[in-house]
Design a protein around this motif. Structure first.
Motif, mmCIF file in Angstrom:
data_model
loop_
_atom_site.group_PDB
_atom_site.id
_atom_site.type_symbol
_atom_site.label_atom_id
_atom_site.label_comp_id
_atom_site.label_asym_id
_atom_site.label_seq_id
_atom_site.Cartn_x
_atom_site.Cartn_y
_atom_site.Cartn_z
ATOM 1 N N LEU A 112 42.195 -48.160 23.352
ATOM 2 C CA LEU A 112 41.057 -48.383 24.228
ATOM 3 C C LEU A 112 41.384 -47.986 25.663
ATOM 4 O O LEU A 112 42.536 -48.057 26.098
ATOM 5 C CB LEU A 112 40.658 -49.859 24.194
ATOM 6 C CG LEU A 112 40.034 -50.342 22.882
ATOM 7 C CD1 LEU A 112 40.145 -51.850 22.770
ATOM 8 C CD2 LEU A 112 38.580 -49.927 22.815
ATOM 9 N N GLN A 131 35.868 -46.826 24.027
ATOM 10 C CA GLN A 131 36.443 -46.282 22.797
ATOM 11 C C GLN A 131 35.711 -44.966 22.504
ATOM 12 O O GLN A 131 34.500 -44.966 22.297
ATOM 13 C CB GLN A 131 36.282 -47.270 21.642
ATOM 14 C CG GLN A 131 36.620 -46.730 20.257
ATOM 15 C CD GLN A 131 37.998 -46.110 20.174
ATOM 16 O OE1 GLN A 131 38.132 -44.897 20.197
ATOM 17 N NE2 GLN A 131 39.031 -46.957 20.105
ATOM 18 N N SER A 136 32.251 -47.473 16.632
ATOM 19 C CA SER A 136 33.295 -48.492 16.549
ATOM 20 C C SER A 136 32.865 -49.723 17.346
ATOM 21 O O SER A 136 32.004 -49.663 18.217
ATOM 22 C CB SER A 136 34.623 -47.955 17.082
ATOM 23 O OG SER A 136 34.474 -47.472 18.402
ATOM 24 N N ILE A 138 34.300 -53.147 19.636
ATOM 25 C CA ILE A 138 35.411 -53.644 20.452
ATOM 26 C C ILE A 138 35.321 -55.164 20.529
ATOM 27 O O ILE A 138 34.254 -55.722 20.776
ATOM 28 C CB ILE A 138 35.369 -53.056 21.873
ATOM 29 C CG1 ILE A 138 35.490 -51.527 21.836
ATOM 30 C CG2 ILE A 138 36.468 -53.663 22.748
ATOM 31 C CD1 ILE A 138 35.260 -50.865 23.175
ATOM 32 N N SER A 172 39.750 -52.299 18.801
ATOM 33 C CA SER A 172 38.514 -51.716 18.273
ATOM 34 C C SER A 172 38.686 -51.454 16.784
ATOM 35 O O SER A 172 39.793 -51.226 16.299
ATOM 36 C CB SER A 172 38.152 -50.432 19.010
ATOM 37 O OG SER A 172 39.195 -49.486 18.923
#
Length: 273
Positions: A112, A131, A136, A138, A172
């Motif tokens: 990240l 990200q 995705s 986090i 993530s």
């Protein structure tokens, strides 16, 4: 399948013969990227030294056969997810197909991004997490615990208000991908040193009004003019506005703010003719 015939004669019997015509076995093709775990884009190329060889491949761990997909050019592998096995085999008319060559790939989400990164700051910090892989999620923590794909606060693109001494840990995750590594940054909020105006590095005459300030504004300033420590001295005063002087004077000052580290001390000496 053969038969012979002639006028005024009965046809011959049908003769059937089976032949398996095969030449040499083809060498296996080559896959450009070795097996491993990757965090960035990987472009896969499959090649063979013989331009007449047709390369067929699979990405679902199945065995390539005569009707499998034909390799037609490079392809981006990590768009397909993680834990992918690429298998390839060469085919050529009149030859035995090659052995199968196989490579296995895992794709892990990149680390990240923290903006800003951890460190010491003299202003209020609002932290943004990022990200680059779309889709995705986090998660983060601010209490020192380690986040996982099921533990921690989900980051919703709203900046995180940093407090002094805060450690932010984040991870993530995405379906079919390996989780990113846990990234951790620690932040210190410290009041900036007081600054003096006008410049003390000159010789003055008459009276001067001395202004003490902190940027950004807000912290409280304490100062002394008897060369005592403004943090501990009983003669220290809180700065409330310009101070008029007309003789040699040494200022010692620091600034403080609730929840922040105290500033370093500033010293300014004014000289008069």
């Amino acid at each position: 399948r053969l038969i012979a015939y002639k006028d005024d004669m009965a046809n011959s019997n049908l003769i059937t013969k089976n032949y398996d015509i095969s030449g040499y076995q083809i060498d296996p093709p080559e896959i450009s990227i070795p097996s491993g775990t990757y965090k960035d884009i990987q472009i896969i190329e499959i090649s063979h030294v013989d331009p007449e060889v047709i390369i067929r491949y699979t990405i679902d761990n199945s065995e390539p056969v005569a009707n499998s997909k034909i390799y037609a050019g490079p392809f981006v592998l990590n768009e397909l997810g993680s834990n992918i096995t690429v298998k390839a085999k060469g085919f050529k008319f009149g030859c035995t197909p090659s052995d199968t060559v196989s490579k296995t790939y895992s794709f892990q989400l990149p680390d990240l991004s923290f903006n800003p990164i951890g460190g010491e700051y003299g202003y209020q910090v609002n932290l943004y997490l990022g990200q680059p892989v779309t889709g995705s999620t986090i998660r983060y923590t601010t209490d020192g615990s380690t986040p996982t794909s099921s533990y921690g606060t989900i980051y919703t693109n709203t900046p995180i208000a940093i407090t002094n001494g805060m450690t932010v840990k984040a991870i993530s995750y995405k379906t079919n991908w390996l989780n990113s590594e846990v990234t951790s940054h620690t932040y210190t909020l410290k009041v900036n040193k007081p600054v003096f105006s006008p410049n003390p590095n000159r010789v003055y005459s008459g009276e001067k009004q001395i202004i003490i300030d902190v940027i950004p504004k807000g912290p409280t300033i304490k100062y002394t003019i008897d060369d005592s420590d403004p943090k501990t001295s009983g003669t220290a005063q809180i700065y409330t506005g310009p101070i008029t002087i007309n003789s040699n004077t040494k200022f010692r000052a620091y600034a403080f703010k609730t929840g922040w580290e105290d500033s370093d001390e500033s010293i300014a000496e004014y000289t008069f003719e």
